[in-house]
Design an enzyme around this catalytic site. Structure first.
Site, PDB file in Angstrom:
ATOM      1  N   ASP A  41       0.845  -1.199   0.000  1.00 34.38           N
ATOM      2  CA  ASP A  41       0.000   0.000   0.000  1.00 34.38           C
ATOM      3  C   ASP A  41       0.888   1.259   0.000  1.00 34.38           C
ATOM      4  O   ASP A  41       0.700   2.181  -0.814  1.00 34.38           O
ATOM      5  CB  ASP A  41      -0.883  -0.047   1.257  1.00 34.38           C
ATOM      6  CG  ASP A  41      -2.040   0.922   1.238  1.00 34.38           C
ATOM      7  OD1 ASP A  41      -2.217   1.630   0.230  1.00 34.38           O
ATOM      8  OD2 ASP A  41      -2.768   0.972   2.246  1.00 34.38           O
ATOM      9  N   THR A 125      -1.179 -11.368   3.197  1.00 37.40           N
ATOM     10  CA  THR A 125      -0.128 -12.277   3.702  1.00 37.40           C
ATOM     11  C   THR A 125       1.047 -11.553   4.364  1.00 37.40           C
ATOM     12  O   THR A 125       2.001 -12.196   4.801  1.00 37.40           O
ATOM     13  CB  THR A 125       0.442 -13.167   2.583  1.00 37.40           C
ATOM     14  OG1 THR A 125       1.135 -12.342   1.644  1.00 37.40           O
ATOM     15  CG2 THR A 125      -0.650 -13.957   1.891  1.00 37.40           C
TER      16      THR A 125
HETATM   17  N1  AR6 Z   1       5.148  -5.226  -4.920  1.00 35.01           N
HETATM   18  C1  AR6 Z   1       4.551  -6.427  -4.717  1.00 35.01           C
HETATM   19  N2  AR6 Z   1       4.326  -6.957  -3.495  1.00 35.01           N
HETATM   20  C2  AR6 Z   1       4.737  -6.233  -2.425  1.00 35.01           C
HETATM   21  C3  AR6 Z   1       5.352  -4.965  -2.551  1.00 35.01           C
HETATM   22  C4  AR6 Z   1       5.538  -4.458  -3.866  1.00 35.01           C
HETATM   23  N3  AR6 Z   1       6.101  -3.264  -4.089  1.00 35.01           N
HETATM   24  N4  AR6 Z   1       5.631  -4.506  -1.295  1.00 35.01           N
HETATM   25  C5  AR6 Z   1       5.208  -5.453  -0.418  1.00 35.01           C
HETATM   26  N5  AR6 Z   1       4.686  -6.505  -1.094  1.00 35.01           N
HETATM   27  P1  AR6 Z   1       1.156  -6.155   3.034  1.00 35.01           P
HETATM   28  P2  AR6 Z   1      -1.534  -7.035   3.926  1.00 35.01           P
HETATM   29  C6  AR6 Z   1       4.099  -7.758  -0.582  1.00 35.01           C
HETATM   30  O1  AR6 Z   1       1.620  -6.144   4.455  1.00 35.01           O
HETATM   31  O2  AR6 Z   1      -0.966  -8.219   4.619  1.00 35.01           O
HETATM   32  C7  AR6 Z   1      -0.683  -2.019   4.839  1.00 35.01           C
HETATM   33  O3  AR6 Z   1      -0.155  -1.191   5.831  1.00 35.01           O
HETATM   34  C8  AR6 Z   1       4.475  -8.221   0.793  1.00 35.01           C
HETATM   35  O4  AR6 Z   1       5.763  -8.827   0.781  1.00 35.01           O
HETATM   36  O5  AR6 Z   1       1.525  -5.023   2.148  1.00 35.01           O
HETATM   37  O6  AR6 Z   1      -2.743  -7.224   3.057  1.00 35.01           O
HETATM   38  C9  AR6 Z   1      -2.112  -1.644   4.471  1.00 35.01           C
HETATM   39  O7  AR6 Z   1      -2.341  -0.269   4.591  1.00 35.01           O
HETATM   40  C10 AR6 Z   1       3.371  -9.248   1.063  1.00 35.01           C
HETATM   41  O8  AR6 Z   1       3.700 -10.481   0.424  1.00 35.01           O
HETATM   42  O9  AR6 Z   1      -0.469  -6.261   2.979  1.00 35.01           O
HETATM   43  C11 AR6 Z   1      -2.923  -2.434   5.451  1.00 35.01           C
HETATM   44  O10 AR6 Z   1      -3.053  -1.755   6.671  1.00 35.01           O
HETATM   45  C12 AR6 Z   1       2.164  -8.644   0.334  1.00 35.01           C
HETATM   46  O11 AR6 Z   1       2.688  -7.589  -0.487  1.00 35.01           O
HETATM   47  C13 AR6 Z   1      -2.125  -3.695   5.656  1.00 35.01           C
HETATM   48  O12 AR6 Z   1      -0.769  -3.347   5.363  1.00 35.01           O
HETATM   49  C14 AR6 Z   1       1.075  -8.088   1.235  1.00 35.01           C
HETATM   50  O13 AR6 Z   1       1.658  -7.524   2.401  1.00 35.01           O
HETATM   51  C15 AR6 Z   1      -2.536  -4.800   4.703  1.00 35.01           C
HETATM   52  O14 AR6 Z   1      -1.834  -5.964   5.031  1.00 35.01           O
END
Ligand code: AR6
Length: 178
Positions: A41, A125
């Site tokens: 995000d 995740t």
């Molecule tokens: N490109 C692709 N995947 C990514 C990138 C990127 N640039 N950066 C991180 N990931 P998360 P959630 C992966 O925590 O669990 C936020 O604060 C990461 O390695 O981003 O759905 C939001 O505002 C992981 O595999 O999302 C919410 O509050 C995946 O993206 C909360 O986190 C999802 O990790 C959402 O948590």
């Protein structure tokens, strides 16, 4: 990288930064506020620039399991679909149904906006702690179902590490064998 042709759709599992993908829409793993956060995000908001946050402020949030669409601003992707996956609380609080719903509603927003190529991160995740194998199975089933609708040319499951891509790739292969 795992690539699968399913009906008329190419489904790919790749490792990379979703903010660099030139597709019709990238999906954001957002929270209910839709006002940004960490993880993917934060990366999407940084890359898209302040216009994205300004549009998100007009949306008044989004319930868990649902998704809302905006423009892509400075991203190479034309749109961002902000999907809110569930926080994992042990699995007995409807988490799997809510994650399925986040994928289903993301594809619905895509169809409504002529989006034919779409990339998803591994929703829920990271900070939300959803077990990766279960999340991958849900993502794979959703991608196959969307491919069967005939509305998409390209669906990408964009993982951030090789180890996650291995899990999502295996889940996709397994789902296609069913
Ligand atoms: N490109 C692709 N995947 C990514 C990138 C990127 N640039 N950066 C991180 N990931 P998360 P959630 C992966 O925590 O669990 C936020 O604060 C990461 O390695 O981003 O759905 C939001 O505002 C992981 O595999 O999302 C919410 O509050 C995946 O993206 C909360 O986190 C999802 O990790 C959402 O948590």
């Amino acid at each position: 990288m795992t690539t699968l042709s399913w009906h008329d759709t190419t489904i790919e599992v790749m490792t990379g930064d979703i903010t660099t993908l030139a597709v019709d829409a990238i999906v954001n793993a957002a929270n209910e506020s839709l006002l940004g956060g960490g993880g993917v995000d934060g990366a999407i908001h940084r890359a898209a620039g302040p216009g994205l946050r300004a549009e998100c402020q007009t949306l008044h949030g989004c319930p868990t399991g649902d998704a809302k669409i905006t423009q892509g601003y400075d991203l190479p992707a034309a749109h961002v679909i902000h999907a809110v996956g569930p926080v994992w609380h042990g699995g007995k609080h409807g988490e799997e149904a809510l994650l399925e719903s986040a994928y289903r509603n993301s594809f619905a927003r895509a169809r409504e906006n002529d989006v034919h190529s779409i990339a998803f991160p591994a929703i829920s995740t990271g900070v939300y702690r959803f077990p990766k194998d279960r999340a991958a199975a849900i993502a794979a089933a959703a991608a196959l179902a969307a491919a069967e609708s005939g509305d998409f040319s390209r669906i990408i499951l964009c993982c951030f590490s090789e180890s996650d891509a291995a899990i999502y790739g295996e889940a996709l292969t397994r789902a296609a064998e069913r």
